[in-house]
Design an enzyme around this catalytic site. Structure first.
Site, short mmCIF file in Angstrom:
data_model
loop_
_atom_site.label_atom_id
_atom_site.label_comp_id
_atom_site.label_asym_id
_atom_site.label_seq_id
_atom_site.Cartn_x
_atom_site.Cartn_y
_atom_site.Cartn_z
N ARG A 1 22.19 -17.93 27.93
CA ARG A 1 23.35 -18.54 27.28
C ARG A 1 23.88 -17.70 26.12
O ARG A 1 24.82 -18.10 25.43
CB ARG A 1 22.99 -19.94 26.77
CG ARG A 1 22.49 -20.87 27.85
CD ARG A 1 22.13 -22.20 27.27
NE ARG A 1 23.31 -22.99 27.00
CZ ARG A 1 23.86 -23.81 27.88
NH1 ARG A 1 23.35 -23.94 29.07
NH2 ARG A 1 24.92 -24.49 27.55
N ASN B 1 25.30 -25.79 19.63
CA ASN B 1 25.97 -25.11 20.75
C ASN B 1 27.34 -25.74 20.89
O ASN B 1 27.45 -26.96 21.03
CB ASN B 1 25.17 -25.31 22.04
CG ASN B 1 25.99 -24.92 23.27
OD1 ASN B 1 26.77 -23.99 23.23
ND2 ASN B 1 25.79 -25.64 24.37
N GLY B 2 28.39 -24.91 20.82
CA GLY B 2 29.75 -25.44 20.95
C GLY B 2 30.66 -24.82 19.91
O GLY B 2 30.32 -23.83 19.27
N HIS C 1 54.12 -0.05 42.36
CA HIS C 1 55.09 -0.80 41.57
C HIS C 1 54.83 -0.63 40.07
O HIS C 1 55.25 -1.47 39.28
CB HIS C 1 55.07 -2.28 41.98
CG HIS C 1 55.51 -2.47 43.39
ND1 HIS C 1 56.82 -2.33 43.79
CD2 HIS C 1 54.80 -2.72 44.53
CE1 HIS C 1 56.91 -2.52 45.10
NE2 HIS C 1 55.69 -2.75 45.57
N LYS D 1 32.30 -5.88 38.33
CA LYS D 1 30.90 -5.44 38.23
C LYS D 1 30.82 -4.14 37.45
O LYS D 1 29.99 -3.96 36.57
CB LYS D 1 30.29 -5.19 39.61
CG LYS D 1 29.82 -6.40 40.35
CD LYS D 1 28.53 -6.92 39.77
CE LYS D 1 28.35 -8.39 40.06
NZ LYS D 1 29.34 -9.30 39.51
N GLU E 1 36.15 -7.87 42.57
CA GLU E 1 34.75 -8.10 42.26
C GLU E 1 34.04 -6.77 41.92
O GLU E 1 33.27 -6.69 40.96
CB GLU E 1 34.07 -8.80 43.46
CG GLU E 1 32.58 -9.02 43.35
CD GLU E 1 32.16 -9.81 42.11
OE1 GLU E 1 33.01 -10.41 41.44
OE2 GLU E 1 30.96 -9.77 41.79
N LYS F 1 25.18 -15.51 30.45
CA LYS F 1 25.11 -15.93 31.86
C LYS F 1 25.88 -17.22 32.11
O LYS F 1 26.42 -17.42 33.17
CB LYS F 1 23.63 -16.09 32.24
CG LYS F 1 23.39 -16.45 33.69
CD LYS F 1 23.55 -15.24 34.58
CE LYS F 1 23.41 -15.57 36.04
NZ LYS F 1 24.18 -14.61 36.87
N GLU G 1 31.73 -4.62 33.69
CA GLU G 1 30.87 -5.48 32.90
C GLU G 1 29.50 -4.87 32.62
O GLU G 1 28.94 -5.12 31.56
CB GLU G 1 30.77 -6.89 33.51
CG GLU G 1 29.67 -7.13 34.52
CD GLU G 1 29.57 -8.59 34.96
OE1 GLU G 1 29.67 -8.83 36.16
OE2 GLU G 1 29.38 -9.48 34.11
N TRP H 1 25.55 -16.97 21.19
CA TRP H 1 26.66 -16.17 21.69
C TRP H 1 27.78 -16.42 20.69
O TRP H 1 28.29 -17.53 20.57
CB TRP H 1 27.08 -16.61 23.08
CG TRP H 1 28.13 -15.73 23.69
CD1 TRP H 1 27.93 -14.55 24.34
CD2 TRP H 1 29.54 -15.95 23.69
NE1 TRP H 1 29.13 -14.02 24.74
CE2 TRP H 1 30.14 -14.86 24.35
CE3 TRP H 1 30.37 -16.95 23.18
CZ2 TRP H 1 31.51 -14.74 24.53
CZ3 TRP H 1 31.74 -16.84 23.35
CH2 TRP H 1 32.30 -15.74 24.03
N CYS I 1 25.72 -20.40 23.64
CA CYS I 1 24.53 -20.59 22.83
C CYS I 1 23.58 -21.56 23.54
O CYS I 1 24.00 -22.34 24.39
CB CYS I 1 24.79 -21.17 21.45
SG CYS I 1 26.00 -20.24 20.50
#
Ligand code: F6R
Length: 609
Positions: free
Chosen positions: A27, A100-101, A505, A486, A482, A604, A489, A74, A2
């Site tokens: 955020r 925020n938190g 395996h 990508k 990576e 972000k 997401e 968020w 947030c």
């Protein structure tokens, strides 16, 4: 996560808060809202979704007032709907707050102190804080804030309006970033100093337990016992601006194209006349030569993948024990680090909660701490003993590209620097590495432009897949992780990455006729091994794609498609191999109609653990 912002000053504060919220959207963007003190009234306006929905609503009601607070969310407690959007007010309307938190004991506090569930309008932990403020209100807001914040467990940055004091903006914080600033455009509070660029020149950080009261252009900061504090001010990074999409449809594509420049700018700041110099790295030659026994890279997500490359490169060049650790795991582990360990923290935002907590743990255990950070004066940069900045510029797209490339460049330079200082590589060899390193920006630009068309074609093959598997070895395993991150997401296609030797395996049982397996393989002693793994999945019906820097391998009965990148040293190969996969993910997400720059459920900057 947030983001919070508030303004008090001449004129209408609403437009400043809206502008600030847009800058804070990185955020979180589940919902947004504002509260404005307008005469006797406190007007609230909230909307689900990103700031543009809030703006539409505000356009209809046109609220005006000198004091305004805003929030972009968020979701942590409660669904991402309008009811749970901030600001939240207390049962009697005396307090209106943005937060925020996370308050970990909010349910207990509510049950013990408030009790009456009828007052609850949302499912948020934040609303409980507002009720507690009213319950403890004594006519003195500072005393009340001090009292309430002492019983809150968890993290918070709070912007607070008290109806009895319509000319004062209050704020307080614990374990969440919060800054206050006075400038030409009024007084502000914000989750991030960078968003105040253009509004003010300098800012103060509100540290754990501190409370600020802001009125008539005057900021007073108190400690938790309400003693007035003298705070050091810092310069707001005025370069940290967003120049827009510059003609591209998405920031992600702009940032993919800016990678050569990001790496070039970063390297220019640390290599001069073939010498690597880390101005702000406080490691003595004696320590590097004799004290340093191991290097651990600690980070989250893509930054962790950069750390995995770091481990490989350090072991290859410096001959020192190295490891890569996920920050959220490291912080609660019994990791044996001490003064012989160099702990390297990698973070674009410099605010990631787990990375910051891991940094504090490593510091407490006596490790030397060094951070590789993109955002100047961020918490991780400020708290680590040494910092190396990546000069990637502002990265807006949630999925990182250019910052990650700049992180890799710093890691390579750091490894060469340490190897040279320890005398593990000759100055001639070091010089070869540096020369190749300096050639990377051009190779990155060329690879992006040479692979874009193939990536577009590949996306047509992938966009309707259910699952995509990535395999690779050593550095190419890090790239596979990576690439897979990508892909999932931004395109929301299920994807996994495996060390190529691991597939047999267990996971190979999932390979069926037509399952897509993308192998990433750089020129090295393990290239042939990965080719054998491709053959194994092909034998089970997989559709196989190879991303490689090898010039000789051609499509054959086992490899259906190839994307070829430029060649470099095996240590630096991730910087080129990752590029077509960023492009493939981008074009796949585009074909699926996804919100590429703002993928669902993400933000972000991840400031909660
Ligand atoms: C993925 C991505 C994230 C970040 C991670 C760490 O594209 O961007 O995985 O790498 O959240 O963030 P920072 O680097 O800000 O610590």
């Amino acid at each position: 996560m947030c983001g919070i912002i508030g303004r008090i000053g001449e004129g209408n504060s609403v437009s400043y808060v809206i502008e600030g919220l847009k800058r804070l959207e990185y955020r979180g963007y589940d919902s947004a809202g504002i509260a404005v003190v307008s005469g006797e009234e406190i007007i609230q306006c909230k909307a689900q979704g990103n700031i543009s929905y809030l703006e539409e609503k505000i356009d209809n009601i046109k609220p005006i007032g000198n004091l305004c607070i805003g929030h972009t969310r968020w979701a942590t407690h409660g669904k991402p709907n309008e009811k749970n959007a901030h600001p939240h007010s207390s049962y009697d309307g005396m307090f209106t707050i943005v937060h925020n938190g996370i308050i970990e004991n909010s349910s207990k506090l509510f049950n013990d102190i408030i009790g009456n569930r009828d007052v609850l309008k949302s499912q948020t932990d934040t609303e409980v804080i507002a009720h507690l403020l009213s319950r403890y209100y004594s006519g003195k807001p500072l005393d009340t804030i001090a009292k309430v914040t002492k019983i809150l467990e968890g993290s918070f940055a709070l912007g607070i309006i008290c109806k009895d004091f319509p000319d004062t903006l209050f704020c307080t914080a614990k374990a969440s970033p919060l800054v206050v600033a006075r400038g030409k455009k009024g007084c502000f509070i914000a989750s991030d100093s960078g968003v105040l660029s253009g509004f003010a020149d300098r800012y103060l950080s509100v540290s754990d337990g501190e409370i600020a009261a802001i009125r008539s252009g005057e900021i007073t900061v108190f400690d938790s016992c309400l003693n007035i504090l003298e705070k050091k001010s810092y310069l707001i990074d005025s370069n940290y601006t967003d120049d827009g999409k510059q003609g591209y449809e998405h920031y992600m594509m702009l940032e993919i194209k800016q990678q050569g420049k990001a790496v070039k700018d970063t390297l220019s700041s640390i290599i001069e006349n073939n010498d690597i110099f880390f101005e702000k790295v406080k490691l003595t030659e004696e320590y590097i030569r004799n004290g340093l026994k191991s290097i651990v890279f600690i980070a989250c997500g893509s930054a962790y993948h950069a750390g995995m490359v770091g481990k490989n490169v350090v072991e290859s060049l410096c001959g020192i024990n190295s490891s890569a650790e996920i920050a959220s795991e490291f912080r609660y582990s019994k990791a044996l680090v001490d003064s012989s360990t160099l702990a390297v923290f990698i973070s674009q935002s410099g605010e990631t909660a787990d990375t910051l907590a891991a940094l504090r743990v490593a510091k407490e255990k006596g490790a030397k701490t060094l951070s590789i950070v993109n955002v100047k004066e961020s918490a991780i940069a400020k708290e680590s003993q040494s910092v190396i900045y990546t000069l990637a510029g502002r990265e807006v797209s949630v999925a990182t590209t250019k910052a990650n490339s700049a992180q890799l460049a710093v890691i390579y330079a750091l490894a060469i620097y340490i190897a040279e200082k320890r005398g593990v590589i000759s100055s001639g060899k070091a010089s070869d590495y540096k020369k190749e390193l300096l050639s990377l920006p051009k190779k990155i630009d060329e690879t992006v432009s040479n692979t874009e068309e193939s990536a577009k074609e590949m996306a047509k093959l992938l966009y309707n897949q259910q699952d995509i598997y990535f395999i690779g070895r050593q550095n190419s395993y890090a790239v596979s992780l990576e690439a897979s991150l990508k892909m999932k997401e931004i395109s929301y296609i299920h994807s996994e990455a495996y060390a190529a030797g691991e597939l047999k395996h267990g996971t190979i049982s999932l390979i069926e006729q037509g399952t897509v397996v993308i192998a990433i393989a750089h020129n090295s002693e393990v290239l042939q091994k990965t080719l054998s793994n491709i053959a194994e999945v092909k034998a089970r019906g997989a559709k196989t794609i190879l991303i490689t820097d090898n010039k000789k391998i051609e499509k054959n009965g086992e490899i259906d498609e190839i994307i070829r990148v430029d060649t470099t040293l095996k240590e630096f190969s991730p910087s080129l191999l990752v590029l077509p996969m960023q492009l493939v993910s981008y074009y796949t997400a585009k074909l699926r109609g996804c919100d590429i720059d703002k993928p669902k459920n993400l933000a972000k900057s991840v400031t909660v653990e």
